[in-house]
Enzyme design. Structure first.
Site, PDB file in Angstrom:
ATOM      1  CG  ASP A 166      29.909  28.602  30.933  1.00  0.00           C
ATOM      2  OD1 ASP A 166      30.102  28.770  32.151  1.00  0.00           O
ATOM      3  OD2 ASP A 166      29.294  27.605  30.468  1.00  0.00           O
TER       4      ASP A 166
ATOM      5  CD  GLU B  44      34.125  24.484  35.881  1.00  0.00           C
ATOM      6  OE1 GLU B  44      33.942  23.359  35.390  1.00  0.00           O
ATOM      7  OE2 GLU B  44      33.212  25.104  36.464  1.00  0.00           O
TER       8      GLU B  44
HETATM    9  O1  FUB Z   1      28.323  25.594  31.519  1.00  0.00           O
HETATM   10  C1  FUB Z   1      28.755  24.278  31.794  1.00  0.00           C
HETATM   11  C2  FUB Z   1      29.992  24.295  32.623  1.00  0.00           C
HETATM   12  O2  FUB Z   1      29.748  24.987  33.836  1.00  0.00           O
HETATM   13  C3  FUB Z   1      31.165  25.027  32.030  1.00  0.00           C
HETATM   14  O3  FUB Z   1      31.803  24.363  30.982  1.00  0.00           O
HETATM   15  C4  FUB Z   1      31.961  25.223  33.254  1.00  0.00           C
HETATM   16  O4  FUB Z   1      33.028  26.099  33.123  1.00  0.00           O
HETATM   17  C5  FUB Z   1      30.910  25.698  34.220  1.00  0.00           C
HETATM   18  O5  FUB Z   1      30.642  27.065  34.102  1.00  0.00           O
END
Ligand code: FUB
Length: 342
Positions: A32, A241
């Site tokens: 991320d 997301e």
């Molecule tokens: O790393 C945890 C979660 O997985 C992140 O917040 C999301 O965007 C995904 O990459």
């Protein structure tokens, strides 16, 4: 695997030696990546993936992403050494947070640095916290409570041309956005049909002191080529997301992950608050379930920061941050990056 990446597109510059398949660091797992240039260095704010008891399973609620601290990475030039500045913020030091330090971002204002991060509180509800430092690499001191009115995951902070700062955030499924669709928290959340408008990423202006929300949290409208909202059943294009905003020439680019179709896509608009019209794919699926990125200009070139699970041989909760040059074409469209053929 090799350090060279085969490129699917015809029109990518040949022998582009700034296109890396190499992990930025290999001694820890990172994911991320949110990248920013502060001063003359590039700083990367990633999640720090680890193996724990909870990370053994894999569940729609994301319990296997069981991270407990943040490390900050930096470099003074592309291809130079990536420095790991060590733990910049630990779960045990955040009074309100119980678990799951997910994708963070950072911002600078008046010589102070702010780390924004999601975590589950003691009730199992994702909130967004903020921590401050005098240095971009931390250590960061967290506020005692999450940001008032915050919810869900994946904060990304953008400084507008007029000096205002906006936070984009949200994520469905494990990110809990469905639970807030009615305006307040509900454990069960809404269940949408495929023909309903998809849930939108959120945007909110930050206060002068960068520590709270100012004004209402708004939906970021994502439209198709006919000006209609993207639908919940449009899994190839709808928001899941990992929202990120960048400006190229006079256009704002809102890029995000499509989650269960595993792509990073983008939409463009002429206002940082939207609406944005869907345009295409930034990054095809990578090895591993999640896809999460950032886009930043450094020393005159644009770069895409992303992660994959190549180093862990496909373990979805053990990811590795990488970067590659990103090309905007003359018409402003983004040349799709595809790392799968390596
Ligand atoms: O790393 C945890 C979660 O997985 C992140 O917040 C999301 O965007 C995904 O990459």
């Amino acid at each position: 695997f090799t350090a060279q990446v085969a490129i699917a597109q015809d029109n990518r510059p040949e022998h582009d030696d700034t296109f890396f398949a190499k992990p930025l660091v290999e001694h820890i797992y990172t994911a991320d990546p949110s990248a920013h240039v502060f001063g003359d260095r590039l700083y990367i704010y990633p999640s720090h993936d680890i193996d724990t008891e909870k990370s053994k399973g894999s569940a729609d609620d994301g319990a296997h992403f069981d991270m407990k601290d943040y490390h900050v990475l930096s470099m003074d030039k592309v291809g130079g050494e990536t420095v790991d500045h060590g733990a910049a913020l630990k779960l045990e030091d955040i009074p309100w947070a119980k678990q799951q330090l997910w994708a963070p971002d950072a911002a600078e204002k008046n010589g102070k640095y702010y780390l924004y991060f999601p975590a589950k509180d003691k009730d199992g509800v994702f909130r967004i916290g903020v921590a401050q430092s005098d240095k971009p690499e931390g250590p960061f001191k967290p506020q005692p409570t999450p940001m008032d009115g915050s919810f869900s995951i994946d904060p990304a902070v953008y400084r507008a041309d007029n000096g205002d700062y906006y936070m984009y955030f949200g994520g469905i499924w494990g990110g809990q956005l469905e639970r807030w669709a009615g305006g307040s928290y509900s454990q069960t959340g809404v269940v949408l049909s495929p023909t309903d408008t998809a849930l939108a990423p959120k945007v909110v202006k930050l206060s002068e002191d960068m520590l709270s929300f100012e004004g209402e949290v708004q939906d970021v409208q994502l439209l198709d080529e006919n000006g209609n909202p993207l639908l919940n059943g449009d899994n190839d294009r709808r928001f899941f997301e990992a929202a990120w905003l960048h400006k190229y020439q006079d256009t704002y680019y809102l890029s995000y992950s499509t989650g269960d179709t595993h792509k990073i896509v983008y939409a463009t608009g002429d206002n940082p608050l939207g609406p944005f019209t869907y345009q295409g794919v930034v990054l095809e699926p990578v090895i591993g379930w999640t896809n999460h990125h950032s886009i930043t200009k450094f020393q005159g070139k644009w770069y895409l920061f992303y992660h994959d699970c190549r180093l862990s041989e496909g373990k979805t909760h053990l990811r590795t941050v990488k970067m590659t040059e990103l090309h905007h074409q003359p018409d402003g469209s983004i040349l799709t990056v595809d790392t799968r053929s390596t």
